[in-house]
Design a protein around this motif. Sequence first.
Motif, PDB file in Angstrom:
ATOM      1  N   SER A 146      59.949  68.879 -78.833  1.00 19.50           N
ATOM      2  CA  SER A 146      60.226  68.272 -77.535  1.00 19.50           C
ATOM      3  C   SER A 146      59.472  66.959 -77.369  1.00 19.50           C
ATOM      4  CB  SER A 146      59.848  69.245 -76.413  1.00 19.50           C
ATOM      5  OG  SER A 146      60.022  68.656 -75.148  1.00 19.50           O
ATOM      6  N   ASP A 147      58.209  66.941 -77.780  1.00 17.41           N
ATOM      7  CA  ASP A 147      57.417  65.709 -77.682  1.00 17.41           C
ATOM      8  C   ASP A 147      58.055  64.578 -78.477  1.00 17.41           C
ATOM      9  OD1 ASP A 147      55.455  66.700 -75.989  1.00 17.41           O
ATOM     10  OD2 ASP A 147      54.212  67.454 -77.634  1.00 17.41           O
ATOM     11  N   VAL A 148      58.595  64.904 -79.648  1.00 15.73           N
ATOM     12  CA  VAL A 148      59.254  63.892 -80.476  1.00 15.73           C
ATOM     13  C   VAL A 148      60.502  63.357 -79.769  1.00 15.73           C
ATOM     14  CG1 VAL A 148      60.487  63.485 -82.639  1.00 15.73           C
ATOM     15  CG2 VAL A 148      58.363  64.815 -82.651  1.00 15.73           C
ATOM     16  N   ARG A 149      61.300  64.279 -79.188  1.00 14.13           N
ATOM     17  CA  ARG A 149      62.523  63.848 -78.479  1.00 14.13           C
ATOM     18  C   ARG A 149      62.185  62.945 -77.303  1.00 14.13           C
ATOM     19  NH1 ARG A 149      64.005  69.287 -79.327  1.00 14.13           N
ATOM     20  NH2 ARG A 149      63.437  69.814 -77.172  1.00 14.13           N
ATOM     21  N   GLN A 197      70.466  80.968 -73.041  1.00 12.84           N
ATOM     22  CA  GLN A 197      70.975  79.887 -73.886  1.00 12.84           C
ATOM     23  C   GLN A 197      71.122  78.589 -73.102  1.00 12.84           C
ATOM     24  OE1 GLN A 197      71.476  80.269 -77.344  1.00 12.84           O
ATOM     25  NE2 GLN A 197      71.405  78.051 -77.104  1.00 12.84           N
ATOM     26  N   LYS A 198      71.557  78.684 -71.848  1.00 10.38           N
ATOM     27  CA  LYS A 198      71.726  77.471 -71.033  1.00 10.38           C
ATOM     28  C   LYS A 198      70.395  76.761 -70.822  1.00 10.38           C
ATOM     29  CE  LYS A 198      75.979  78.312 -68.450  1.00 10.38           C
ATOM     30  NZ  LYS A 198      76.613  78.353 -67.112  1.00 10.38           N
ATOM     31  N   LEU A 199      69.339  77.521 -70.596  1.00 10.55           N
ATOM     32  CA  LEU A 199      68.025  76.904 -70.412  1.00 10.55           C
ATOM     33  C   LEU A 199      67.517  76.294 -71.718  1.00 10.55           C
ATOM     34  CD1 LEU A 199      66.231  79.484 -68.078  1.00 10.55           C
ATOM     35  CD2 LEU A 199      67.085  77.223 -67.473  1.00 10.55           C
ATOM     36  N   LEU A 200      67.728  77.003 -72.828  1.00 11.42           N
ATOM     37  CA  LEU A 200      67.304  76.469 -74.118  1.00 11.42           C
ATOM     38  C   LEU A 200      68.080  75.208 -74.474  1.00 11.42           C
ATOM     39  CD1 LEU A 200      66.942  79.748 -76.244  1.00 11.42           C
ATOM     40  CD2 LEU A 200      65.198  78.531 -74.925  1.00 11.42           C
ATOM     41  N   ASN A 201      69.350  75.173 -74.089  1.00 13.93           N
ATOM     42  CA  ASN A 201      70.160  73.973 -74.354  1.00 13.93           C
ATOM     43  C   ASN A 201      69.626  72.751 -73.623  1.00 13.93           C
ATOM     44  OD1 ASN A 201      71.877  75.498 -75.928  1.00 13.93           O
ATOM     45  ND2 ASN A 201      73.478  75.689 -74.385  1.00 13.93           N
ATOM     46  N   GLU A 202      68.931  72.985 -72.499  1.00 12.91           N
ATOM     47  CA  GLU A 202      68.340  71.886 -71.735  1.00 12.91           C
ATOM     48  C   GLU A 202      66.955  71.514 -72.241  1.00 12.91           C
ATOM     49  OE1 GLU A 202      69.375  70.097 -68.726  1.00 12.91           O
ATOM     50  OE2 GLU A 202      71.295  70.660 -69.586  1.00 12.91           O
ATOM     51  N   SER A 234      58.669  64.920 -64.630  1.00 16.89           N
ATOM     52  CA  SER A 234      58.399  63.495 -64.472  1.00 16.89           C
ATOM     53  C   SER A 234      57.178  63.074 -65.282  1.00 16.89           C
ATOM     54  CB  SER A 234      58.197  63.159 -62.992  1.00 16.89           C
ATOM     55  OG  SER A 234      57.845  61.804 -62.807  1.00 16.89           O
ATOM     56  N   SER A 235      56.139  63.924 -65.261  1.00 15.72           N
ATOM     57  CA  SER A 235      54.919  63.619 -66.012  1.00 15.72           C
ATOM     58  C   SER A 235      55.182  63.611 -67.517  1.00 15.72           C
ATOM     59  CB  SER A 235      53.825  64.634 -65.678  1.00 15.72           C
ATOM     60  OG  SER A 235      53.448  64.541 -64.313  1.00 15.72           O
ATOM     61  N   LEU A 236      56.048  64.522 -67.966  1.00 15.72           N
ATOM     62  CA  LEU A 236      56.398  64.554 -69.380  1.00 15.72           C
ATOM     63  C   LEU A 236      57.151  63.293 -69.789  1.00 15.72           C
ATOM     64  CD1 LEU A 236      57.567  68.275 -69.803  1.00 15.72           C
ATOM     65  CD2 LEU A 236      55.513  67.249 -70.757  1.00 15.72           C
ATOM     66  N   GLN A 237      58.130  62.915 -68.967  1.00 12.64           N
ATOM     67  CA  GLN A 237      58.945  61.745 -69.294  1.00 12.64           C
ATOM     68  C   GLN A 237      58.137  60.452 -69.257  1.00 12.64           C
ATOM     69  OE1 GLN A 237      62.069  62.045 -70.410  1.00 12.64           O
ATOM     70  NE2 GLN A 237      61.875  64.255 -70.158  1.00 12.64           N
ATOM     71  N   ASN A 238      57.124  60.413 -68.393  1.00 13.98           N
ATOM     72  CA  ASN A 238      56.312  59.201 -68.257  1.00 13.98           C
ATOM     73  C   ASN A 238      55.121  59.161 -69.216  1.00 13.98           C
ATOM     74  OD1 ASN A 238      57.960  58.250 -66.180  1.00 13.98           O
ATOM     75  ND2 ASN A 238      56.763  59.301 -64.599  1.00 13.98           N
ATOM     76  N   GLY A 239      54.982  60.210 -70.015  1.00  9.91           N
ATOM     77  CA  GLY A 239      53.892  60.238 -70.978  1.00  9.91           C
ATOM     78  C   GLY A 239      52.549  60.628 -70.403  1.00  9.91           C
ATOM     79  N   VAL A 240      52.534  61.052 -69.147  1.00 11.00           N
ATOM     80  CA  VAL A 240      51.280  61.497 -68.527  1.00 11.00           C
ATOM     81  C   VAL A 240      50.852  62.844 -69.099  1.00 11.00           C
ATOM     82  CG1 VAL A 240      50.161  62.089 -66.345  1.00 11.00           C
ATOM     83  CG2 VAL A 240      51.829  60.231 -66.430  1.00 11.00           C
ATOM     84  N   SER A 267      65.395  60.746 -76.495  1.00 11.00           N
ATOM     85  CA  SER A 267      66.597  61.544 -76.776  1.00 11.00           C
ATOM     86  C   SER A 267      66.455  62.968 -76.264  1.00 11.00           C
ATOM     87  CB  SER A 267      66.879  61.559 -78.281  1.00 11.00           C
ATOM     88  OG  SER A 267      65.741  62.061 -78.995  1.00 11.00           O
ATOM     89  N   THR A 268      65.998  63.090 -75.024  1.00  9.58           N
ATOM     90  CA  THR A 268      65.764  64.418 -74.451  1.00  9.58           C
ATOM     91  C   THR A 268      67.069  65.190 -74.282  1.00  9.58           C
ATOM     92  OG1 THR A 268      65.900  63.527 -72.200  1.00  9.58           O
ATOM     93  CG2 THR A 268      63.712  63.681 -73.192  1.00  9.58           C
ATOM     94  N   LYS A 269      66.946  66.513 -74.325  1.00  7.11           N
ATOM     95  CA  LYS A 269      68.114  67.384 -74.158  1.00  7.11           C
ATOM     96  C   LYS A 269      68.567  67.463 -72.707  1.00  7.11           C
ATOM     97  CE  LYS A 269      67.536  70.551 -78.071  1.00  7.11           C
ATOM     98  NZ  LYS A 269      67.400  71.976 -78.449  1.00  7.11           N
ATOM     99  N   GLY A 270      67.625  67.378 -71.768  1.00 10.11           N
ATOM    100  CA  GLY A 270      67.958  67.501 -70.359  1.00 10.11           C
ATOM    101  C   GLY A 270      66.712  67.480 -69.500  1.00 10.11           C
ATOM    102  N   LEU A 271      66.868  67.772 -68.220  1.00  6.88           N
ATOM    103  CA  LEU A 271      65.752  67.712 -67.273  1.00  6.88           C
ATOM    104  C   LEU A 271      64.653  68.719 -67.582  1.00  6.88           C
ATOM    105  CD1 LEU A 271      67.704  67.275 -63.900  1.00  6.88           C
ATOM    106  CD2 LEU A 271      66.274  65.573 -65.037  1.00  6.88           C
ATOM    107  N   LEU A 272      65.001  69.785 -68.309  1.00 11.43           N
ATOM    108  CA  LEU A 272      64.019  70.836 -68.567  1.00 11.43           C
ATOM    109  C   LEU A 272      63.358  70.696 -69.929  1.00 11.43           C
ATOM    110  CD1 LEU A 272      65.956  73.932 -67.167  1.00 11.43           C
ATOM    111  CD2 LEU A 272      64.225  72.556 -66.025  1.00 11.43           C
ATOM    112  N   ASP A 273      63.604  69.591 -70.624  1.00 11.29           N
ATOM    113  CA  ASP A 273      63.049  69.414 -71.970  1.00 11.29           C
ATOM    114  C   ASP A 273      61.524  69.456 -71.922  1.00 11.29           C
ATOM    115  OD1 ASP A 273      62.866  68.976 -74.688  1.00 11.29           O
ATOM    116  OD2 ASP A 273      64.352  67.371 -74.683  1.00 11.29           O
TER     117      ASP A 273
END
Length: 451
Positions: free
Chosen positions: A59-62, A110-115, A15-21, A67-73
């Motif tokens: 990841s920061d750019v995405r 691979q599944k985690l990296l895909n996220e 959440s902190s990543l997505q909100n820019g915190v 355009s994040t890959k998933g919840l674990l980006d």
Amino acid sequence: MATPRLCMSIREIASSLQNGVLSSSDLLSFCIRQIKATKSLNVFITVTEKEAEDLAIQSDVRIKNGSTKGLLDGIPVAFKDNFNTKGTRTSCGSHMLANYYPTYNATVVQKLLNEGAIMMGKTNMDEFAMGALGSDTGGSTRNPAAQCGIIGLKPTYGLLSRYGLIPLVNSMDVPGILTKTVDDAGLLLNVLAGHDPKDSTTVLDPFCPVNISEEPNISGVHVAVPEEYYCPGMSSEIVETWKEIADLLERGGAKVTNVSMPHTQYSISCYSVLNCCEVASNFARYDGIEYGHRATNESSTESLYATTRHEGFNEVVRGRILAGNYFLLRRNYDKYFQKALKVRRLIHNDFLRVFEKGVNVILTPVTLTDSPPYSLWKLKDNRQQSSIEDYCTQPANMAGVPAVSFPCKLSSQQLPISLQLMAPCFQEQTLLTVVKWIEQRLDFPLLDLQL
């Protein structure tokens, strides 16, 4: 930017990543500092700092572009060093595979990296996972989780792919999940679970993602307490905590009953035979010819094989290979291997009988005591440690059922005391819901260190 804290859950950090915190790059730098500050503990075999830094920038750019890959980006993760990671050394903590660089990723990796998860490195382990430390063969996720005061989840056998997991015991190995909270365990389970065409042991049925309510309700949940899990050497604090949690569940509306699982006492002996037999078979591949360590003694093929395996394996591994080959001799096959398979079926049937009575979860200890000091730990050999530490955890692997360890309180030594819940196959939803209910009421203190 805010400073990350070790007590933050994956969901809080995401959440902190997505909100820019937070930024992924700052978060990674924080984690790398923790790794370097604890280098003396030898936690990591390989640290992929440069590669991780590049991924964090991406990841920061995405995230900035939406355009994040998933919840674990942007979330840093570590893998036990028996999961294949493409281009990154995967040694299994051994001399035999000291310079093994896989050409592919394990499916769960691979599944985690895909996220969008970012690999920081590969963590240390007993050689080829022959002891109580992440993939779970007899408790190697739940035991360390219990001693560290975190969540350790062993999913149902076949729910997560084993493709790319360097095998110890094929019929019991399960990729395990270690997280700070039960919500995080559910999040990772949802990413990792599901059929994999590269692993024929994964189930074909579609996986229904777990959805853990913020207000879980355990009214009517049937909890079983098996009497055979009380054994000699179990500390009074463990027994007291076991009773306290059973009483807590009962007050919360659950039905708590005592049950008997009479073949529990034979699980360790049964496991010892089957483990050695499968190890002997699996480890025949390490002959110095195709990959792994190769000895310089090439006076004959037999000498090359013998010297390579003597140099490449430690004493514990060599001992299990020797025992396994002995059990599998024609004159011993029925006496040991076949009999162990029959006992395993009896252990499995104990679980079936309990669950057929309407039981939803089984409540047991994880370990017999809190974490012992190293001065006492080293007095016992590998076999003695396994018989003590795996007594309560091993039966779940025999039966293939899901199990989770969760912290309850601190002992008189201020060390974590944890308990375990087991459920019928593919009932992770029920399992994690009950743990969530307990977690909310115990409010166990999360690790919060600034190194």
